[in-house]
Design an enzyme around this catalytic site. Structure first.
Site, short mmCIF file in Angstrom:
data_model
loop_
_atom_site.label_atom_id
_atom_site.label_comp_id
_atom_site.label_asym_id
_atom_site.label_seq_id
_atom_site.Cartn_x
_atom_site.Cartn_y
_atom_site.Cartn_z
N LYS A 149 0.85 -1.18 0.00
CA LYS A 149 0.00 0.00 0.00
C LYS A 149 0.89 1.24 0.00
O LYS A 149 1.39 1.67 1.04
CB LYS A 149 -0.93 0.04 1.21
CG LYS A 149 -2.00 1.14 1.09
CD LYS A 149 -2.48 1.65 2.43
CE LYS A 149 -1.54 2.64 3.07
NZ LYS A 149 -1.44 3.93 2.35
N GLU A 171 9.86 1.30 11.02
CA GLU A 171 10.93 2.29 10.86
C GLU A 171 10.26 3.65 10.95
O GLU A 171 9.51 4.05 10.06
CB GLU A 171 11.63 2.09 9.51
CG GLU A 171 13.01 2.72 9.45
CD GLU A 171 12.99 4.11 8.85
OE1 GLU A 171 12.94 5.07 9.64
OE2 GLU A 171 13.02 4.22 7.62
N CYS A 221 13.61 10.92 7.61
CA CYS A 221 13.60 10.56 9.03
C CYS A 221 14.97 10.65 9.67
O CYS A 221 15.08 10.93 10.86
CB CYS A 221 13.03 9.16 9.20
SG CYS A 221 13.88 7.91 8.20
N GLU A 233 9.89 15.90 15.98
CA GLU A 233 10.31 15.79 14.59
C GLU A 233 9.52 16.79 13.74
O GLU A 233 8.29 16.73 13.67
CB GLU A 233 10.08 14.37 14.06
CG GLU A 233 10.60 14.18 12.65
CD GLU A 233 10.44 12.76 12.15
OE1 GLU A 233 11.35 12.28 11.45
OE2 GLU A 233 9.40 12.14 12.44
#
Length: 488
Positions: A186, A260, A294, A393
């Site tokens: 997906k 992750e 990331c 973040e």
């Protein structure tokens, strides 16, 4: 079916799903939209998979795993197919690079450098499984024989984000297929094109029907897929919040999961570091893909007594970053990918100001770029560890520079984060850098640079996830261990 009939500057919208080895019409009437981050104009509308479409994909993958040849092939046979996929991907690298740039806004000069990771991953796992110990012969204390075997975990769902669409999917697909798993992918609703290119390559390579299936969908479709009882394992890359939700859902039936997730990585420049030598890698990795990566080195720690020396170099370089059209080969930074990303980043910049941090450069929208989701490369100084811009973040081109007095304080500040994904240490003494790296609670560290190598494991500590991608450890993600004793 060929999704990429013409240059991706005017991409042809996908019309079907790849399920059970065929391109089939959607059952769902739902659609998704892709908007250009550069012009803010609609690029395309395409079908979104609904529950019935996802059921078909999971059923095809389930049948291919339970009854098909793929898990029962020898590793060498699977390796041959993977190498064919790698070769076909190599023929499509320009298509992939352009798709990445047009949908995400990543500079074409960067995407052309990075797309080679996709065939590299398929070739790497093809080579690895020809020597990987799928069967290990052992002996018990009583002299009896034991075989410890590694078998594919089953049907895997791969759910990937929009920032590096095919690289992050290839990490999962190459390792999972190498192990003998079957898959339902997906892709992110904002970036479908690369997954379709991969499906075309897998079809052309002749993999058995149902081994790889693609169902683009939004959040609801992703949740339906994760909850599906036909899925044995979920492999996810994305936000920590979404990862926690997926882990909780998988825990209900003890489905396997690898995650992750987010990062807030620190670059620690020790007091003996050569700042000039460090600058090139810092320029690339503090704000890669407009900071939408990331492992971005978004916290830079410098010795208190050398702060001015560092800022003179770093701010001068950041101020000269060429921001503009990502299709221009001379552009170094493109737009953020979506309107909501720009709003998010501008919100964090405002929060940094409100908490007392100083903007050393940037902080606004670039002059002359009235269209597109652009934000200036931004550097904060006068930053303290408790600030929102340091702890959360941002996923944008915003870097916080902090100072430290001694190495113990540098370690404490580097580790003062809920995340632990990546990092870097700069020093004239590699052994000292190694010792510093061992003190940092993070999954991947580079001494005097920043390296992400698909042939070696990558993943995080703490809330940056669980499991590893890349390297033999990436293959371990997709196998179960079975012990077979021989009595008598």
């Amino acid at each position: 079916m060929n999704v990429m009939h013409r240059p991706v500057a005017g991409p042809k919208a996908p019309e079907r799903f790849f399920i059970g080895g065929r391109w089939i019409d959607p059952i769902s009437r739902q659609t998704l939209k892709v908007v250009s981050p550069t012009t803010e104009e609609l690029l395309m509308t395409y079908p979104e998979a609904g529950p019935a479409d996802i059921d078909r994909a999971v059923s095809a993958a389930r049948d291919a795993f339970d009854n098909g040849p793929w898990p029962r092939m020898s590793p060498s046979e699977r390796a041959g197919y993977l190498r064919r996929v790698a070769g076909l991907l190599s023929e499509r690298l320009e298509d992939i690079a352009q798709a990445w740039t047009v949908q995400v806004g990543a500079p074409i000069s960067l995407t052309r450098k990075l797309v080679g990771q996709n065939p590299t991953l398929f070739n790497y796992y093809a080579d690895l499984i020809e020597t990987y110990p799928f069967v290990d012969d052992r002996t018990r204390d009583d002299g009896g024989k034991v075989k410890v075997v590694k078998e594919p975990v089953g049907v895997c769902a791969a759910i990937t984000p929009w920032n590096a669409p095919l690289v992050l999917l290839s990490y999962k697909v190459s390792a999972a297929l190498a192990a003998g798993c079957t898959m339902v992918a997906k892709p992110s609703p904002e970036t479908p094109l690369e997954a379709y290119i991969l499906a075309e390559c897998i079809e052309k390579a002749g993999l058995p029907a149902g081994v790889f299936n693609i169902v683009p969908a939004g959040r609801e479709g992703g949740d339906y897929l994760v909850r599906h009882k036909g899925i044995d394992k979920v492999a996810f890359t994305g936000s920590t919040g979404a990862g926690k939700h997926i882990a909780a859902v998988c825990a209900e039936r003890l489905a396997r999961v690898s995650l992750e997730l987010g990062g807030k990585s620190a670059a620690v420049l020790l007091d003996d570091a050569d700042f000039q030598a460090a600058l090139p890698s810092l320029m690339v990795y503090t704000m890669p893909i407009t900071g939408q990566v990331c492992f971005s080195l978004t916290r830079v720690l410098v010795p208190e007594r050398r702060e001015k020396e560092f800022l003179d170099l770093y701010l001068g370089a950041v101020s000269n970053i060429k921001v503009g059209d990502p299709m221009d080969p001379s552009t170094q930074m493109g737009p953020l990918t979506m309107a909501r990303q720009r709003q998010r980043v501008e919100g964090y910049i405002a929060a940094g100001r409100a908490e007392g941090a100083r903007i050393a450069c940037g902080g606004g929208r670039p002059k002359g770029l009235d269209r597109g989701y652009y934000v200036e490369p931004t550097v904060f100084t006068g930053v303290t560890p408790h600030m929102k811009i340091v702890q959360e973040e941002i996923f944008g081109p915003v870097v916080s520079v902090m100072t430290y007095r001694d190495e113990d304080e540098a370690v404490a500040k580097a580790n003062n984060s809920q995340y632990g994904l990546s990092g870097a240490v700069y020093t004239a003494d590699p052994q000292r850098g190694y010792e510093m790296a061992r003190k940092m609670r993070t999954g991947s560290i580079t001494i005097n640079g920043m390296i992400v190598d698909p042939k070696h494991p990558f993943g995080g500590f703490k809330q940056s996830g669980m499991g590893r991608e890349g390297g033999p450890e990436g293959l371990d993600n997709y196998v179960e261990t079975k012990t077979i004793h021989f009595a008598g």
